[in-house]
Structure formats: structure tokens, C-alpha cells
Scaffold this motif. Structure first.
Motif, PDB file in Angstrom:
ATOM      1  N   LEU A 139      42.703  36.299  30.206  1.00  0.00           N
ATOM      2  CA  LEU A 139      42.719  37.361  31.212  1.00  0.00           C
ATOM      3  C   LEU A 139      44.116  37.365  31.829  1.00  0.00           C
ATOM      4  CD1 LEU A 139      39.280  36.806  33.031  1.00  0.00           C
ATOM      5  CD2 LEU A 139      39.874  38.712  31.514  1.00  0.00           C
ATOM      6  N   PRO A 140      45.083  38.020  31.186  1.00  0.00           N
ATOM      7  CA  PRO A 140      46.483  37.957  31.648  1.00  0.00           C
ATOM      8  C   PRO A 140      46.830  38.976  32.721  1.00  0.00           C
ATOM      9  CG  PRO A 140      46.365  39.193  29.608  1.00  0.00           C
ATOM     10  CD  PRO A 140      44.947  38.752  29.914  1.00  0.00           C
ATOM     11  N   GLU A 141      45.818  39.462  33.436  1.00  0.00           N
ATOM     12  CA  GLU A 141      46.068  40.523  34.410  1.00  0.00           C
ATOM     13  C   GLU A 141      47.114  40.136  35.453  1.00  0.00           C
ATOM     14  OE1 GLU A 141      42.532  42.030  32.394  1.00  0.00           O
ATOM     15  OE2 GLU A 141      43.285  40.046  32.934  1.00  0.00           O
ATOM     16  N   GLY A 142      47.075  38.901  35.915  1.00  0.00           N
ATOM     17  CA  GLY A 142      48.036  38.497  36.939  1.00  0.00           C
ATOM     18  C   GLY A 142      49.470  38.666  36.478  1.00  0.00           C
ATOM     19  N   GLN A 143      49.776  38.254  35.255  1.00  0.00           N
ATOM     20  CA  GLN A 143      51.136  38.346  34.731  1.00  0.00           C
ATOM     21  C   GLN A 143      51.583  39.795  34.519  1.00  0.00           C
ATOM     22  OE1 GLN A 143      48.820  35.931  33.073  1.00  0.00           O
ATOM     23  NE2 GLN A 143      49.535  34.870  34.899  1.00  0.00           N
ATOM     24  N   ARG A 144      50.618  40.710  34.381  1.00  0.00           N
ATOM     25  CA  ARG A 144      50.958  42.115  34.136  1.00  0.00           C
ATOM     26  C   ARG A 144      50.849  42.966  35.401  1.00  0.00           C
ATOM     27  NH1 ARG A 144      47.572  42.162  28.454  1.00  0.00           N
ATOM     28  NH2 ARG A 144      49.201  41.153  27.203  1.00  0.00           N
ATOM     29  N   GLY A 145      50.610  42.310  36.515  1.00  0.00           N
ATOM     30  CA  GLY A 145      50.509  43.040  37.769  1.00  0.00           C
ATOM     31  C   GLY A 145      49.258  43.882  37.866  1.00  0.00           C
ATOM     32  N   LEU A 146      48.186  43.430  37.229  1.00  0.00           N
ATOM     33  CA  LEU A 146      46.947  44.202  37.171  1.00  0.00           C
ATOM     34  C   LEU A 146      45.794  43.416  37.771  1.00  0.00           C
ATOM     35  CD1 LEU A 146      47.286  45.471  33.477  1.00  0.00           C
ATOM     36  CD2 LEU A 146      47.933  46.702  35.564  1.00  0.00           C
ATOM     37  N   PHE A 147      44.633  44.055  37.829  1.00  0.00           N
ATOM     38  CA  PHE A 147      43.386  43.396  38.211  1.00  0.00           C
ATOM     39  C   PHE A 147      42.300  43.923  37.286  1.00  0.00           C
ATOM     40  CE2 PHE A 147      39.537  42.707  40.756  1.00  0.00           C
ATOM     41  CZ  PHE A 147      39.732  41.367  41.133  1.00  0.00           C
ATOM     42  N   THR A 148      41.335  43.079  36.982  1.00  0.00           N
ATOM     43  CA  THR A 148      40.266  43.486  36.068  1.00  0.00           C
ATOM     44  C   THR A 148      39.500  44.678  36.641  1.00  0.00           C
ATOM     45  OG1 THR A 148      38.758  41.899  37.102  1.00  0.00           O
ATOM     46  CG2 THR A 148      39.957  41.167  35.147  1.00  0.00           C
ATOM     47  N   GLY A 149      39.119  45.605  35.745  1.00  0.00           N
ATOM     48  CA  GLY A 149      38.403  46.784  36.186  1.00  0.00           C
ATOM     49  C   GLY A 149      37.176  47.115  35.364  1.00  0.00           C
ATOM     50  N   GLY A 150      36.853  46.266  34.386  1.00  0.00           N
ATOM     51  CA  GLY A 150      35.735  46.550  33.492  1.00  0.00           C
ATOM     52  C   GLY A 150      34.594  45.561  33.576  1.00  0.00           C
ATOM     53  N   GLY A 151      34.491  44.864  34.691  1.00  0.00           N
ATOM     54  CA  GLY A 151      33.331  43.999  34.892  1.00  0.00           C
ATOM     55  C   GLY A 151      33.575  42.517  34.738  1.00  0.00           C
ATOM     56  N   ALA A 152      34.828  42.090  34.584  1.00  0.00           N
ATOM     57  CA  ALA A 152      35.090  40.653  34.440  1.00  0.00           C
ATOM     58  C   ALA A 152      34.643  39.874  35.665  1.00  0.00           C
ATOM     59  CB  ALA A 152      36.569  40.399  34.174  1.00  0.00           C
ATOM     60  N   THR A 153      34.804  40.470  36.856  1.00  0.00           N
ATOM     61  CA  THR A 153      34.391  39.760  38.064  1.00  0.00           C
ATOM     62  C   THR A 153      32.883  39.547  38.097  1.00  0.00           C
ATOM     63  OG1 THR A 153      34.283  41.871  39.273  1.00  0.00           O
ATOM     64  CG2 THR A 153      36.323  40.611  39.440  1.00  0.00           C
ATOM     65  N   ILE A 154      32.156  40.303  37.291  1.00  0.00           N
ATOM     66  CA  ILE A 154      30.704  40.150  37.202  1.00  0.00           C
ATOM     67  C   ILE A 154      30.338  39.248  36.024  1.00  0.00           C
ATOM     68  CG2 ILE A 154      28.512  41.388  36.928  1.00  0.00           C
ATOM     69  CD1 ILE A 154      30.147  43.918  37.917  1.00  0.00           C
ATOM     70  N   ARG A 155      30.739  39.662  34.818  1.00  0.00           N
ATOM     71  CA  ARG A 155      30.237  38.995  33.609  1.00  0.00           C
ATOM     72  C   ARG A 155      31.051  37.764  33.208  1.00  0.00           C
ATOM     73  NH1 ARG A 155      29.956  44.492  32.555  1.00  0.00           N
ATOM     74  NH2 ARG A 155      27.814  45.301  32.600  1.00  0.00           N
ATOM     75  N   VAL A 156      32.372  37.873  33.203  1.00  0.00           N
ATOM     76  CA  VAL A 156      33.172  36.708  32.816  1.00  0.00           C
ATOM     77  C   VAL A 156      33.013  35.598  33.848  1.00  0.00           C
ATOM     78  CG1 VAL A 156      35.472  35.849  32.266  1.00  0.00           C
ATOM     79  CG2 VAL A 156      34.799  38.148  31.529  1.00  0.00           C
ATOM     80  N   ALA A 157      32.998  35.967  35.130  1.00  0.00           N
ATOM     81  CA  ALA A 157      32.775  34.956  36.169  1.00  0.00           C
ATOM     82  C   ALA A 157      31.413  34.298  36.010  1.00  0.00           C
ATOM     83  CB  ALA A 157      32.905  35.585  37.549  1.00  0.00           C
ATOM     84  N   ALA A 158      30.404  35.074  35.566  1.00  0.00           N
ATOM     85  CA  ALA A 158      29.081  34.485  35.342  1.00  0.00           C
ATOM     86  C   ALA A 158      29.096  33.529  34.158  1.00  0.00           C
ATOM     87  CB  ALA A 158      28.049  35.589  35.111  1.00  0.00           C
ATOM     88  N   LEU A 159      29.940  33.796  33.177  1.00  0.00           N
ATOM     89  CA  LEU A 159      30.006  32.930  31.995  1.00  0.00           C
ATOM     90  C   LEU A 159      30.745  31.627  32.282  1.00  0.00           C
ATOM     91  CD1 LEU A 159      30.869  35.529  29.187  1.00  0.00           C
ATOM     92  CD2 LEU A 159      28.650  34.461  29.614  1.00  0.00           C
ATOM     93  N   VAL A 160      31.915  31.737  32.916  1.00  0.00           N
ATOM     94  CA  VAL A 160      32.782  30.557  33.033  1.00  0.00           C
ATOM     95  C   VAL A 160      32.854  30.009  34.445  1.00  0.00           C
ATOM     96  CG1 VAL A 160      34.172  31.409  31.112  1.00  0.00           C
ATOM     97  CG2 VAL A 160      34.931  31.846  33.453  1.00  0.00           C
ATOM     98  N   GLY A 161      32.379  30.760  35.438  1.00  0.00           N
ATOM     99  CA  GLY A 161      32.496  30.335  36.826  1.00  0.00           C
ATOM    100  C   GLY A 161      33.716  30.950  37.498  1.00  0.00           C
ATOM    101  N   LYS A 162      33.619  31.104  38.815  1.00  0.00           N
ATOM    102  CA  LYS A 162      34.687  31.746  39.588  1.00  0.00           C
ATOM    103  C   LYS A 162      36.015  31.018  39.455  1.00  0.00           C
ATOM    104  CE  LYS A 162      34.832  31.122  44.020  1.00  0.00           C
ATOM    105  NZ  LYS A 162      34.506  31.149  45.479  1.00  0.00           N
ATOM    106  N   ALA A 163      35.996  29.715  39.562  1.00  0.00           N
ATOM    107  CA  ALA A 163      37.246  28.957  39.569  1.00  0.00           C
ATOM    108  C   ALA A 163      37.999  29.102  38.251  1.00  0.00           C
ATOM    109  CB  ALA A 163      36.964  27.489  39.862  1.00  0.00           C
ATOM    110  N   ARG A 164      37.276  29.021  37.127  1.00  0.00           N
ATOM    111  CA  ARG A 164      37.943  29.164  35.830  1.00  0.00           C
ATOM    112  C   ARG A 164      38.502  30.566  35.648  1.00  0.00           C
ATOM    113  NH1 ARG A 164      33.601  25.808  33.559  1.00  0.00           N
ATOM    114  NH2 ARG A 164      34.463  23.774  33.004  1.00  0.00           N
ATOM    115  N   MET A 165      37.756  31.566  36.093  1.00  0.00           N
ATOM    116  CA  MET A 165      38.249  32.929  35.948  1.00  0.00           C
ATOM    117  C   MET A 165      39.514  33.143  36.771  1.00  0.00           C
ATOM    118  SD  MET A 165      36.426  36.596  36.657  1.00  0.00           S
ATOM    119  CE  MET A 165      37.493  38.030  36.860  1.00  0.00           C
ATOM    120  N   ILE A 166      39.529  32.650  37.980  1.00  0.00           N
ATOM    121  CA  ILE A 166      40.727  32.774  38.817  1.00  0.00           C
ATOM    122  C   ILE A 166      41.908  32.079  38.155  1.00  0.00           C
ATOM    123  CG2 ILE A 166      41.770  32.077  41.018  1.00  0.00           C
ATOM    124  CD1 ILE A 166      39.036  32.574  42.315  1.00  0.00           C
TER     125      ILE A 166
END
Length: 268
Positions: A139-166
Motif C-alpha cells: 500500500l504505497p499511498e503514503g509515498q505517492r501523496g495519496l490515501f486509500t479510497g477503495g475500502g482498504a481501511t475496511i477490508r485490508v485493516a480487517a485482514l492484517v490489523g490497523k497497525a500493520r496497515m498503517i
């Protein structure tokens, strides 16, 4: 009944395997299957139709060497979208991925190469993910000056946990191989083509009663969004419907008569 082959898709290629499994292929290999606005609209149309098309399971794969590199950044730069316009685009991503997760038809993603940014958001909307040895997740959004917009905060965070996603977004951390399995980004890691394993899983799932698959591939996600009290009630209602269907009675009779296959440990 809807014929998905009549949807007129161009960025997604479709084929039937003859056993009730639809193979849907992202078809922009020159762009590493990055998702432009048209691809998102095609995903919406496809997964709106799948539950009404008599399809028993879907294998989601990609042409070329990469599954999906995420948002088509070239298109995004060219369109120079404003905040409201991009918000509406993100809502179409959510529409597509919600139809996948909650549609009630098993979706098995066959992953390879880049599963990055929006590509990981797409993969996380599938019910089962199979990776090959060359698959990598980021999830290279930080390096590209972006933020996730397609549900990563919901689904990816559920898979790996908040800390890993951050960590993935801030540092650009890349997961692959056994580590990707261990943190929950995929359930299977294979030495050969991921598509072979994904098809095998899809064929197994396609043998289940459709009502059972519908409950597994929709009710569990709904229940996760509820309070514990509401979830308990909903689970009981779904079980009451599913566990008394004619197909369940037939399979329970086979179990009682000792003609059903038994659950056994994997061979070592």
C-alpha cells in the motif's frame, strides 16, 4: 437469468469453464491491470449480474504478469479531478467491491506479481486469495501523496490489523511469500500458477448448495458489522433458513447413513 457474456465488457475478459465457474480476467496487461474508471464500472456491472446469472463461483485473475497495480495514476493525473469528482469515483470502487463481498457467490482471486494499492483493495473484496511465489502486496499511498479510497481501511485493516496497515502506508513495506500468508493477506501460497489452485477451490465451492454459499459469502460480512446481540440473532435466523433447506436434509441423511465423505486430516 442474466447472461454475463452480453454485458459488453472490454477491460474484463470472461470465460466459462463448463462446470458453473466463471473465470474473469483483468485485461489491461500493458497497464499492469491498473484500474481506470471504465474498469471500475465494468466491475460494478459484472458483479451486479453474477448473483443473477446462475454462476456457482468466480475465479478472478489477470492477464500478463501482474494481478493489479491499483488506481490508474496516469488517468488520475490526466483527468486532474477535483475533490468531489474523486469522491464519486471512490464510491464507485466501493460499489464494485461491496457487490463482490456481499453478492453471495464465492470469489477466489488468483494473484501474481503486483497486488498493490487499489489492487490489494480489489483482492481483499474476494472471499479467498491464492498467491504464487512471485506475488507481492503493498500500500504505497503514503509515498505517492495519496490515501486509500477503495475500502482498504475496511477490508485490508480487517485482514492484517490497523497497525500493520498503517506501517504499510507510512513506510512502503512490502509483504510476500510465507509472511504474506502469516499476516492474513492471502490464505494460500503455491509454487505453481495461482490460477490452478484457485480453480480447484472454486470447483469445490461450486459443489456446495447455492444457499449455503450465499450465506457464507454474504451473511458473515454483514454479521461482522453488527453488535454482538444483533449478530447472534442474525446468525440464528440464517442458520434456521440454511440448515433446513432440502439440500441440507439430503446431505444430513447421507451423513447419518455413513455414505457421506468424512472430514480427515491432510496427508503429510
Amino acid at each position: 437469468m442474466i447472461d454475463v457474456h452480453g454485458l459488453g465488457l472490454t477491460n474484463i475478459a470472461l470465460r466459462d469453464d463448463g462446470e458453473g465457474v466463471l473465470v474473469a480476467s483483468l485485461n489491461r496487461p500493458a497497464k499492469r491491470n491498473a484500474l481506470d474508471a471504465q474498469s471500475v464500472e465494468e466491475l460494478v456491472r459484472l458483479f451486479d449480474a453474477v448473483p443473477r446469472a446462475g454462476i456457482k463461483a468466480v475465479v478472478l485473475r489477470a492477464e500478463g504478469t501482474h494481478f493489479c497495480a491499483g488506481l490508474d495514476l496516469v488517468e488520475h493525473h490526466r483527468e486532474d479531478r477535483g475533490p468531489a469528482e474523486f469522491m464519486l469515483l471512490c464510491l464507485r470502487w466501493h460499489e464494485a467491491f461491496n457487490k463482490m463481498e456481499y453478492g453471495g457467490v464465492p470469489i477466489i482471486a488468483a494473484l501474481k506479481g503486483a497486488v498493490v494499492g487499489g489492487g490489494l483493495e480489489l483482492a481483499s473484496a474476494a472471499h479467498i486469495r491464492v498467491a504464487d511465489q512471485g506475488t507481492y502486496f503493498a500500500l504505497p499511498e503514503g509515498q505517492r501523496g495519496l490515501f486509500t479510497g477503495g475500502g482498504a481501511t475496511i477490508r485490508v485493516a480487517a485482514l492484517v490489523g490497523k497497525a500493520r496497515m498503517i506501517d504499510m502506508m507510512l513506510s512502503g513495506r512490502v509483504y510476500q511469500g510465507a509472511e504474506a500468508v502469516s499476516v492474513g493477506l492471502c490464505q494460500y501460497l503455491v509454487d505453481g500458477p495461482s490460477e490452478d489452485k484457485a480453480l480447484a477451490i472454486a470447483h469445490i465451492a461450486a459443489q456446495n448448495p447455492p444457499l449455503s454459499n450465499f450465506a457464507i459469502c454474504s451473511a458473515i460480512s454483514h454479521v461482522q458489522n453488527m453488535s454482538a446481540l444483533d449478530a447472534s440473532y442474525t446468525e440464528a435466523v440464517v442458520a434456521g433458513i440454511v440448515n433446513t433447506q432440502p439440500a441440507s436434509r439430503e446431505r444430513l441423511a447421507a451423513f447419518a447413513n455413513k455414505t457421506a465423505a468424512r472430514v480427515r486430516p491432510n496427508e503429510t
